[in-house]
Scaffold this active site. Structure first.
Site, PDB file in Angstrom:
ATOM      1  N   HIS A  26      28.181  25.225 -44.287  1.00 44.73           N
ATOM      2  CA  HIS A  26      27.432  26.482 -44.192  1.00 44.73           C
ATOM      3  C   HIS A  26      26.456  26.580 -45.353  1.00 44.73           C
ATOM      4  CE1 HIS A  26      26.550  30.764 -43.835  1.00 44.73           C
ATOM      5  NE2 HIS A  26      26.925  30.611 -42.586  1.00 44.73           N
ATOM      6  N   ASP A  85      31.118  28.883 -35.894  1.00 47.09           N
ATOM      7  CA  ASP A  85      30.932  28.251 -34.589  1.00 47.09           C
ATOM      8  C   ASP A  85      32.047  27.281 -34.222  1.00 47.09           C
ATOM      9  OD1 ASP A  85      28.394  29.413 -33.993  1.00 47.09           O
ATOM     10  OD2 ASP A  85      27.584  28.182 -35.600  1.00 47.09           O
TER      11      ASP A  85
END
Ligand code: COA
Length: 378
Positions: free
Chosen positions: A264, A315
């Site tokens: 991320h 996700d």
């Protein structure tokens, strides 16, 4: 003339603080996400998506009368104008759901003249309509493209329940509906991500709510943003079984290919949203008696932590959760939009409240002092 090496421009605007916002904050070091001061875990544990939408728009949790009123307003607007469904029936059946959503939300604007106004009252009304209808559009498109009758919305249901109902033609059981509701809470806002920033740029010109949201959908559709959840499931399907994971990860790392759903830009520890989605993926695996996708995901997570010190993002486990909810792969990103609409509209309202046109500068790296040469002499 300046050169790229001397550049003072920030590539991708990394580290640039481009707005003040009271809506949400991401602490990537400690893995903390807050909406209007409330920790995401507390909201996921206790709130409904409708309550969170109220919170994002108004800066405080609603009392029960306020929540009922907002929920009533959402339910009153689930149905989209019949023309929009007719329009969708003319689209090619293989149109990407995100492209359909973008076009259909843009077309909703024709039916809401008051939504052109940017004062808070009218803009909030438009936000209510779009938040109610974006799920209707995504579910209706799946029915239309499969030559199935579009399911009429059920105004006794919440946004999460109604979406699943319109998609499948039958109601979700309470456990699944609650998991989906929490998934919507988890995706609702994430500060100035690419699509939210896009909505603020458009709103900053005093363009209307529909235009700003349409642009947000376009930004979310990109594979570097909202498209990763679908990519995770495609990757799991491609790998096929747990015994092939180690080899897959090893080759990917050797060849510098990214493992989808891992890493991320802001979180350098566990993404707090992934904590919930990991739980949901496990619950769905147990409910369906199909633990393969969860087990495979866990193995990838373990290897990536050991080998790269990287964690799953939002996700990663949403992929197997939605897959086991029998949601088509290409609807994973539209579902992101069904949730993120709350953050987008919150940011648009905040932008209208204290507007300044967003107009940065570019560092010019082109030629100067060029002289016009007549066409016949070039
Ligand atoms: N798998 C393997 N390696 C990864 C990786 C992943 N998912 N994510 C980052 N890396 C590696 C990069 O290859 C790079 O390695 P290098 O230094 O040897 O070149 C290093 O980690 C830094 O990568 P970078 O892309 O610059 O990090 P970032 O913090 O800017 O990127 C993401 C964050 C999300 C863009 C990135 O982790 C990614 O592409 N993840 C996969 C896609 C995804 O899940 N997106 C959804 C985000 S919510």
């Amino acid at each position: 003339m300046s050169t790229a090496t001397e550049s003072t421009a920030s590539a991708g605007l990394r580290g640039v603080v481009a707005a003040q916002s009271a809506i949400g904050d991401v602490d990537g070091v400690n893995g903390v996400l807050i909406y209007q001061g409330y920790d995401i875990h507390e909201l996921a544990e206790n709130a409904t998506f409708e309550e969170v939408v109220y919170l994002l728009w108004n800066g405080r949790l609603p009392n029960s009368a306020e929540l009922s009123e907002l929920s009533e307003q959402f339910r009153a607007h689930y149905a989209v104008p019949a023309d929009i469904i007719e329009l969708m029936k003319r689209f090619p059946k293989d149109a990407e759901p995100m492209d359909v959503l973008r076009t259909a939300v843009s077309a909703l604007d024709f039916y809401d003249k008051a939504g052109h106004s940017t004062d808070r009252d009218n803009a909030t009304k438009a936000a209510i309509k779009i938040t109610s209808q974006i799920g209707t559009l995504a579910a209706a498109w799946d029915r239309v493209r499969n030559d199935k009758e579009v399911v009429k919305p059920d105004t006794s249901l919440s946004i999460a329940e109604n979406f699943l109902y319109m998609l499948r033609g039958e109601k979700a059981d309470p456990e699944e509906a609650r998991m989906f509701d929490i998934a919507l809470i988890l995706h609702a806002d994430h500060e100035l991500n690419a699509s939210t920033f896009t909505t603020r740029v458009v709103a900053g010109t005093l363009a209307d709510m529909y235009g700003a949201v349409t642009a947000g959908i376009a930004a979310l559709a990109g594979p570097l943003h909202g498209g990763a959840n679908t990519a995770v499931m495609k990757m799991l399907l491609e790998i096929g079984s747990e015994d092939k994971i180690d080899q897959f990860v090893e080759s990917a790392l050797e060849e510098k290919r990214k493992i989808m759903g891992i890493g991320h830009a802001v979180y350098k520890t566990e993404d707090p949203r992934a904590t919930w989605l990991r739980k949901f993926s496990k619950t769905m695996a147990e409910r369906k008696g199909e633990t393969k996708w969860f087990d495979m995901s866990q193995r990838i997570e373990k290897l990536m932590l050991e080998k790269k010190g990287m964690y799953p993002n939002v996700d990663f486990y949403s992929a197997s959760t939605y897959y086991l909810m029998d949601i088509p792969l290409d609807l994973f990103t539209p579902i992101f939009a069904v949730s993120r609409i709350s953050g987008w509209t919150g940011h648009i309202l905040e932008q209208y409240d204290n507007n300044k046109l967003i107009r940065p500068r570019a560092e010019y790296i082109g030629k100067r002092d060029q002289k016009y040469v007549p066409l016949e002499e070039r």
